[in-house]
Scaffold this active site. Structure first.
Site, PDB file in Angstrom:
ATOM      1  N   LYS A 296       0.866  -1.187   0.000  1.00 42.66           N
ATOM      2  CA  LYS A 296       0.000   0.000   0.000  1.00 42.66           C
ATOM      3  C   LYS A 296       0.903   1.240   0.000  1.00 42.66           C
ATOM      4  CE  LYS A 296      -4.269   1.629   2.277  1.00 42.66           C
ATOM      5  NZ  LYS A 296      -5.238   1.404   3.351  1.00 42.66           N
TER       6      LYS A 296
ATOM      7  N   ARG B 171     -17.800   2.635  10.159  1.00 45.41           N
ATOM      8  CA  ARG B 171     -18.248   4.006   9.891  1.00 45.41           C
ATOM      9  C   ARG B 171     -19.588   4.051   9.180  1.00 45.41           C
ATOM     10  NH1 ARG B 171     -13.233   5.419   6.508  1.00 45.41           N
ATOM     11  NH2 ARG B 171     -13.531   3.191   6.189  1.00 45.41           N
TER      12      ARG B 171
HETATM   13  N1  COA Z   1     -12.043   7.000  11.207  1.00 48.74           N
HETATM   14  C1  COA Z   1     -11.496   7.457  10.086  1.00 48.74           C
HETATM   15  N2  COA Z   1     -11.035   6.666   9.112  1.00 48.74           N
HETATM   16  C2  COA Z   1     -11.126   5.350   9.305  1.00 48.74           C
HETATM   17  C3  COA Z   1     -11.696   4.794  10.452  1.00 48.74           C
HETATM   18  C4  COA Z   1     -12.176   5.695  11.434  1.00 48.74           C
HETATM   19  N3  COA Z   1     -12.748   5.275  12.555  1.00 48.74           N
HETATM   20  N4  COA Z   1     -11.659   3.456  10.340  1.00 48.74           N
HETATM   21  C5  COA Z   1     -11.098   3.176   9.158  1.00 48.74           C
HETATM   22  N5  COA Z   1     -10.779   4.314   8.531  1.00 48.74           N
HETATM   23  C6  COA Z   1     -10.176   4.460   7.187  1.00 48.74           C
HETATM   24  C7  COA Z   1      -8.684   4.494   7.229  1.00 48.74           C
HETATM   25  O1  COA Z   1      -8.205   5.783   7.443  1.00 48.74           O
HETATM   26  C8  COA Z   1      -8.331   3.968   5.868  1.00 48.74           C
HETATM   27  O2  COA Z   1      -8.431   5.013   4.944  1.00 48.74           O
HETATM   28  P1  COA Z   1      -7.603   5.008   3.603  1.00 48.74           P
HETATM   29  O3  COA Z   1      -8.021   3.793   2.833  1.00 48.74           O
HETATM   30  O4  COA Z   1      -8.010   6.269   3.013  1.00 48.74           O
HETATM   31  O5  COA Z   1      -6.152   4.953   4.025  1.00 48.74           O
HETATM   32  C9  COA Z   1      -9.445   2.986   5.542  1.00 48.74           C
HETATM   33  O6  COA Z   1     -10.509   3.340   6.380  1.00 48.74           O
HETATM   34  C10 COA Z   1      -9.050   1.565   5.758  1.00 48.74           C
HETATM   35  O7  COA Z   1      -8.856   1.353   7.130  1.00 48.74           O
HETATM   36  P2  COA Z   1      -7.613   0.692   7.839  1.00 48.74           P
HETATM   37  O8  COA Z   1      -7.939   0.669   9.277  1.00 48.74           O
HETATM   38  O9  COA Z   1      -6.330   1.323   7.467  1.00 48.74           O
HETATM   39  O10 COA Z   1      -7.755  -0.737   7.330  1.00 48.74           O
HETATM   40  P3  COA Z   1      -6.996  -1.518   6.268  1.00 48.74           P
HETATM   41  O11 COA Z   1      -8.092  -2.065   5.460  1.00 48.74           O
HETATM   42  O12 COA Z   1      -5.895  -0.812   5.579  1.00 48.74           O
HETATM   43  O13 COA Z   1      -6.284  -2.617   7.187  1.00 48.74           O
HETATM   44  C11 COA Z   1      -6.121  -4.495   8.700  1.00 48.74           C
HETATM   45  C12 COA Z   1      -6.989  -3.487   7.948  1.00 48.74           C
HETATM   46  C13 COA Z   1      -4.787  -3.933   9.085  1.00 48.74           C
HETATM   47  C14 COA Z   1      -6.905  -4.808   9.941  1.00 48.74           C
HETATM   48  C15 COA Z   1      -6.005  -5.751   7.790  1.00 48.74           C
HETATM   49  O14 COA Z   1      -5.430  -5.382   6.558  1.00 48.74           O
HETATM   50  C16 COA Z   1      -5.191  -6.861   8.409  1.00 48.74           C
HETATM   51  O15 COA Z   1      -5.567  -7.450   9.382  1.00 48.74           O
HETATM   52  N6  COA Z   1      -4.030  -7.194   7.831  1.00 48.74           N
HETATM   53  C17 COA Z   1      -3.151  -8.253   8.339  1.00 48.74           C
HETATM   54  C18 COA Z   1      -3.142  -9.470   7.456  1.00 48.74           C
HETATM   55  C19 COA Z   1      -4.157 -10.494   7.916  1.00 48.74           C
HETATM   56  O16 COA Z   1      -4.163 -10.939   9.040  1.00 48.74           O
HETATM   57  N7  COA Z   1      -5.032 -10.896   6.976  1.00 48.74           N
HETATM   58  C20 COA Z   1      -6.055 -11.871   7.268  1.00 48.74           C
HETATM   59  C21 COA Z   1      -7.266 -11.263   7.923  1.00 48.74           C
HETATM   60  S1  COA Z   1      -8.534 -10.966   6.775  1.00 48.74           S
END
Ligand code: COA
Length: 160
Positions: free
Chosen positions: A43, A92
Site C-alpha cells: 500500500k 463508519r
Molecule cells: N475513522 C477514520 N477513518 C477510518 C476509520 C475511522 N474510525 N476506520 C477506518 N478508517 C479508514 C482508514 O483511514 C483507511 O483510509 P484510507 O483507505 O483512506 O487509508 C481505511 O478506512 C481503511 O482502514 P484501515 O484501518 O487502514 O484498514 P486496512 O483495510 O488498511 O487494514 C487491517 C486493515 C490492518 C486490519 C487488515 O489489513 C489486516 O488485518 N491485515 C493483516 C493481514 C491479515 O491478518 N489478513 C487476514 C485477515 S482478513
C-alpha cells in the site's frame, strides 16, 4: 483479574480524529489498547511506519493504557503474541460492513479464541478516511477539525 486488552490495527496514514474517536470509545470498554500500524509494503503510504508511530505516540504519550506498536503478517498471530484476545475495529457506514464481516470471519477461522469487536464513531466522523484528509490537505483545504494539531503540522510539512 485478567486485563481486558484489545488490538486496534490499521494503516493510520495518517491517524485522524475518527481513529481517536474509536480509541477513546474503546478505552471505556477495555483496560488497555494496543494501536498497531500495519507494515504493508504493497500500500503506497505518505508517511513511513516510523512517522505514523511517532504521530500516535505523540497523541497518547500521557496515556499509559494506550500502547503504540506496528506489525506485519497475520493479525491473529500478532494478537496472540501480544496477549490480546480482542481485535477492535470501527464501523463508519454500512459500506464498511461487508469487508469487516469477511475479515472478522476469516480471523475467527484462523483463531476462534480471538474476538472482533466493532464500535461506531461519532456521526461527524463517518465520512472520514485518511485518503480524504490527505487529498483535502494537499489542496490547501482546512483539516483542522479532522486531525489532531500535531498531525495537521506533519501533513503541511509533507504536502505543502
Ligand atoms: N475513522 C477514520 N477513518 C477510518 C476509520 C475511522 N474510525 N476506520 C477506518 N478508517 C479508514 C482508514 O483511514 C483507511 O483510509 P484510507 O483507505 O483512506 O487509508 C481505511 O478506512 C481503511 O482502514 P484501515 O484501518 O487502514 O484498514 P486496512 O483495510 O488498511 O487494514 C487491517 C486493515 C490492518 C486490519 C487488515 O489489513 C489486516 O488485518 N491485515 C493483516 C493481514 C491479515 O491478518 N489478513 C487476514 C485477515 S482478513
Amino acid at each position: 483479574m485478567n486485563e481486558k486488552k484489545a488490538i486496534y490495527p490499521g494503516s493510520f496514514d495518517p491517524p485522524t480524529n475518527g481513529h481517536l474517536d474509536i480509541i477513546d470509545r474503546g478505552l471505556t470498554v477495555f483496560d488497555a489498547i494496543i494501536v498497531s500500524v500495519i507494515v504493508n509494503p504493497s500500500k503506497d503510504a505518505l508517511f513511513s511506519v516510523k512517522e505514523r508511530k511517532e504521530m500516535l505516540c505523540d497523541i497518547y504519550s500521557s496515556n499509559p493504557r494506550v500502547e503504540i506498536d506496528s506489525f506485519e503478517g497475520l493479525l491473529v498471530e500478532y494478537a496472540s503474541k501480544k496477549g490480546a484476545n480482542t481485535i477492535l475495529r470501527g464501523l463508519r457506514a454500512v459500506s464498511d460492513f461487508e469487508y469487516e464481516f469477511q475479515m472478522a470471519l476469516m480471523n475467527r477461522k484462523l483463531n476462534p479464541e480471538i474476538k472482533s469487536v466493532y464500535l461506531m464513531p461519532s456521526p461527524e466522523f463517518t465520512f472520514l478516511s485518511s485518503s480524504i484528509v490527505k487529498e483535502v490537505s494537499s489542496l490547501r483545504g482546512d483539516v483542522s477539525t479532522l486531525v489532531p494539531v500535531s498531525v495537521e503540522k506533519q501533513l503541511k510539512k509533507k504536502l505543502l
